[in-house]
Design an enzyme around this catalytic site. Structure first.
Site, short mmCIF file in Angstrom:
data_model
loop_
_atom_site.label_atom_id
_atom_site.label_comp_id
_atom_site.label_asym_id
_atom_site.label_seq_id
_atom_site.Cartn_x
_atom_site.Cartn_y
_atom_site.Cartn_z
N GLY A 236 0.86 -1.21 -0.04
CA GLY A 236 0.05 -0.13 -0.03
C GLY A 236 0.99 1.45 -0.07
O GLY A 236 1.92 1.19 -0.33
N GLU B 63 2.20 -2.00 8.88
CA GLU B 63 3.38 -2.97 8.19
C GLU B 63 4.56 -2.66 9.26
O GLU B 63 4.65 -1.87 9.92
CB GLU B 63 3.63 -2.52 6.91
CG GLU B 63 2.57 -3.00 5.71
CD GLU B 63 2.63 -2.52 4.36
OE1 GLU B 63 2.09 -3.12 3.52
OE2 GLU B 63 3.74 -1.96 4.09
N HIS C 65 14.01 -7.89 0.26
CA HIS C 65 12.45 -8.12 0.94
C HIS C 65 12.57 -9.43 1.35
O HIS C 65 13.12 -10.54 0.66
CB HIS C 65 11.47 -7.86 -0.23
CG HIS C 65 9.88 -8.03 0.38
ND1 HIS C 65 9.42 -9.08 1.16
CD2 HIS C 65 9.07 -6.90 0.47
CE1 HIS C 65 8.28 -8.70 1.35
NE2 HIS C 65 7.87 -7.58 1.36
N ARG D 251 12.56 -4.40 7.59
CA ARG D 251 13.08 -5.53 6.66
C ARG D 251 14.23 -5.99 6.45
O ARG D 251 14.80 -6.97 6.20
CB ARG D 251 12.52 -4.91 5.24
CG ARG D 251 10.94 -4.78 4.86
CD ARG D 251 10.95 -4.15 3.64
NE ARG D 251 9.50 -4.09 3.29
CZ ARG D 251 8.97 -3.68 2.17
NH1 ARG D 251 9.64 -2.99 1.31
NH2 ARG D 251 7.55 -3.67 2.03
N HIS E 248 14.99 -6.40 -3.81
CA HIS E 248 13.71 -5.85 -3.99
C HIS E 248 13.62 -4.34 -4.09
O HIS E 248 12.65 -3.76 -5.00
CB HIS E 248 12.79 -5.92 -2.51
CG HIS E 248 11.44 -5.54 -2.55
ND1 HIS E 248 10.41 -5.84 -3.50
CD2 HIS E 248 10.94 -4.42 -1.52
CE1 HIS E 248 9.28 -5.24 -3.26
NE2 HIS E 248 9.62 -4.58 -2.19
N ARG F 257 14.66 1.26 3.61
CA ARG F 257 13.11 1.94 3.51
C ARG F 257 12.11 1.15 4.28
O ARG F 257 12.04 0.10 4.17
CB ARG F 257 13.06 1.61 1.78
CG ARG F 257 11.33 2.18 1.37
CD ARG F 257 11.10 1.82 -0.06
NE ARG F 257 11.01 0.67 -0.09
CZ ARG F 257 10.01 -0.15 -0.36
NH1 ARG F 257 8.66 0.60 0.31
NH2 ARG F 257 9.68 -1.26 -0.55
N LEU G 233 5.64 4.10 -3.11
CA LEU G 233 4.81 4.58 -3.71
C LEU G 233 4.43 5.96 -3.66
O LEU G 233 4.21 7.04 -4.03
CB LEU G 233 3.62 3.78 -3.78
CG LEU G 233 3.68 2.51 -4.46
CD1 LEU G 233 2.16 1.82 -4.42
CD2 LEU G 233 3.97 2.60 -5.98
#
Length: 554
Positions: A63, A132, A251, A297, A358, A393, A399
């Site tokens: 998202g 997340e 990822h 991550r 990723h 990140r 996005l």
């Protein structure tokens, strides 16, 4: 300036030249958002290497992060991003992005992006917000588990109906064309028409690189085939600085299955309670971080990598089967269908997962207007280094970065739309000294070698010796690719390999400069974290320019 097509004489054929006000190279969230914000005021060409739907945006599942919950705040979003970035984010860039997040998403909502909704206790409809890794609040707007696809479709529908936006599909950008009069200026771009197999010229007053990252440089990646670092390599050859290329995000959870390529298992599963475990169901993330399965991550990817190597296993597992089946199918329909087609019922069994390259946290250096070191060239999205991501990140900030910086770039371009209008002569592409290749196997061999040793030597865990080995191999490959590029006509594989080997060199050189371990960069020879970290910045030599076939420059 109207978009036109004309013929120019060339050495051995007629070369096609196109003209526009703004050339946007890339058709994902960044490129299409910019095109929509510009098109009411000028003519735009959008260049797409494949068809307009293909690109990393389409495969983004989780998202877009923004503060919509009254209990959340921009300050909290800033703090979470800074924490995930492991002390290397530019705080001003983080605040610039997060403070503009809600307006950017409201703009997307206005175009009809179908973010999921729910009813609150009072029966009022509101957006469903998920959480997340790295986020302290629920602030992720999403369209089930296929947000990127919904965003791509919505933006494509919008640009398709605009008369000032012209799509060039199946075109590879080769090189930016530097001005012969202004060192920090470009007059256009050489592009390869993949259908006609012919090089053409696009003349533009402004150029925006929205080409995504370069994770295809690794053997295992969640990215689509088009993610070959084209914009980063072109900008570097044209004289732009790059930064933090050593921070490539792996990822933690890509589907491990012989019939599945590049399929991402969204972090949103862990946000909704999925647990990482061994084959016997034993959980392990609590042994690595107090946040457990919701750790950032980089920590999760290293933990999975460590457990796989410690146990000699090919994968670890992600289990959400303890949740109700209808909840799983409702929130993760795309992942459910994909896994079910491969014989994995995620409502009853764990999902086999492995880390994969990723996201590129580094890239072409830009300011808050997305402007690069070249006065009329911009970089937006994953291709750019804005300072937002630092050493890692945070989920669903990617996005967001695309739409926020597309907005600021559009404002800046429109404010100076008439600054450049001169018609400087552009040298036609010269293929008089090249021929068709009869040894395509060389490209394929070099391609596989590059991706494999980058995975082995410059992957999740690095050492000085591994980096030195990688750089030696890159140097040899560059020489072979230079010679090949100088003597044969261009092709998609050659152009991508040429760009990937440049990206590989930039990654390794940045990694060798960082004498510490931080975020996504972990070096066994420098396991400690430095007290006062700074970005790793590389600057190309002043003599670098683009090169045509027949030259030996890469």
């Amino acid at each position: 300036m109207k978009s036109v097509t004309s013929s120019l004489s060339s050495t051995d054929s007629q070369a096609i030249e196109h003209q526009c006000d703004v050339l946007i190279i890339g058709s994902g969230a960044a490129g299409l958002s910019l095109a929509l914000r510009l098109a009411d005021h000028c003519n735009v060409i959008v260049l797409s290497k494949s068809d307009r739907n293909e690109g990393s945006t389409r495969y983004a599942q989780g998202g877009i992060a923004a503060v919509f919950d009254e209990e959340d705040s921009v300050d909290a979003h800033v703090a979470d991003t800074l924490n995930a970035g492991a002390g290397l984010c530019d705080e001003d860039a983080v605040r610039f992005t997060t403070s503009r997040a809600k307006d950017a998403l409201t703009w997307l909502i206005g175009y009809g992006v179908p973010f999921d909704k729910e009813q609150n206790d009072k029966g009022e409809e509101r957006f469903h917000l998920t959480r997340e890794g790295g986020h302290s609040h629920r602030r992720i707007l999403h369209a089930a588990d296929a947000t990127g696809e919904a965003l791509q479709i919505t933006l494509n529908d919008a640009v398709s109906n605009h008369p000032n936006i012209h799509f060039f599909e199946r075109y590879n950008a080769i090189d930016l064309i530097k001005s012969s009069q202004k060192d920090d200026h470009c007059t256009g771009c050489y592009v390869w028409n993949r259908q006609r197999e012919h090089v053409e010229v696009i003349r533009a007053r402004y150029i925006a690189l929205a080409t995504g990252g370069g994770s295809k440089v690794y053997q295992y990646t969640s990215n689509p085939d088009v993610s070959s670092g084209d914009g980063i390599a072109m900008a570097w050859r044209a004289g732009c600085r790059v930064a933090n290329m050593e921070f490539n995000q792996f990822h933690p959870t890509c589907l491990y299955h012989p019939q599945a390529r590049n399929f991402l298992i969204s972090e949103a599963l862990r946000g909704e309670g999925a647990q990482l475990c061994h084959a016997d169901g034993t959980r392990f993330m609590q042994n690595f971080d107090e946040r457990g399965d919701l750790a950032p991550r980089d920590i999760v990817a290293r933990a999975i990598d460590f457990e796989m190597k410690r146990l000699g296993e090919d994968c670890m597992y992600l289990d959400i089967s303890h949740k109700p089946a209808d909840f799983i199918v409702k929130h993760f329909p795309n992942i459910y269908r994909r896994c079910r087609a491969l014989g994995i019922d995620i409502t009853r069994e764990a999902i086999p997962v492995v880390p994969a390259a990723h996201y590129s946290c580094g890239g072409v250096m830009t300011d808050f207007n997305a402007k690069t070191d070249l006065d009329n060239v911009y970089a937006i999205g994953e291709v750019a280094y804005t300072g937002l991501h630092g050493a890692n990140r945070m989920a669903s900030n990617s996005l967001l970065e695309c739409v926020v910086y597309a907005s600021s770039a559009a404002e800046h371009i429109l404010s100076r739309l008439d600054d450049f209008s001169e018609q400087e002569a552009i040298a036609p592409w010269d293929e008089s000294q090249v021929s068709n290749s009869d040894e395509e196997v060389i490209i394929q061999h070099n391609w596989h070698e590059l991706r494999l040793f980058m995975w082995d030597y410059v992957g999740i865990v690095r050492t000085n010796k591994r980096l030195e080995r990688a750089l030696r191999r890159i140097t040899l490959l560059e020489q072979e690719i230079q010679e090949y590029y100088a003597h044969f006509r261009v092709s998609n594989n050659l152009l991508e390999l040429r760009n990937l080997v440049t990206v590989a060199e930039l990654i390794v050189r940045c990694a060798m400069q960082r004498k510490e371990s931080r975020g996504l960069h972990f070096n066994l020879d420098y396991p400690d974290t430095a007290q006062h970290p700074t970005p790793t910045i590389l600057a190309p030599s002043k003599s670098q320019t683009h090169h045509l076939p027949g030259d030996l420059g890469l």
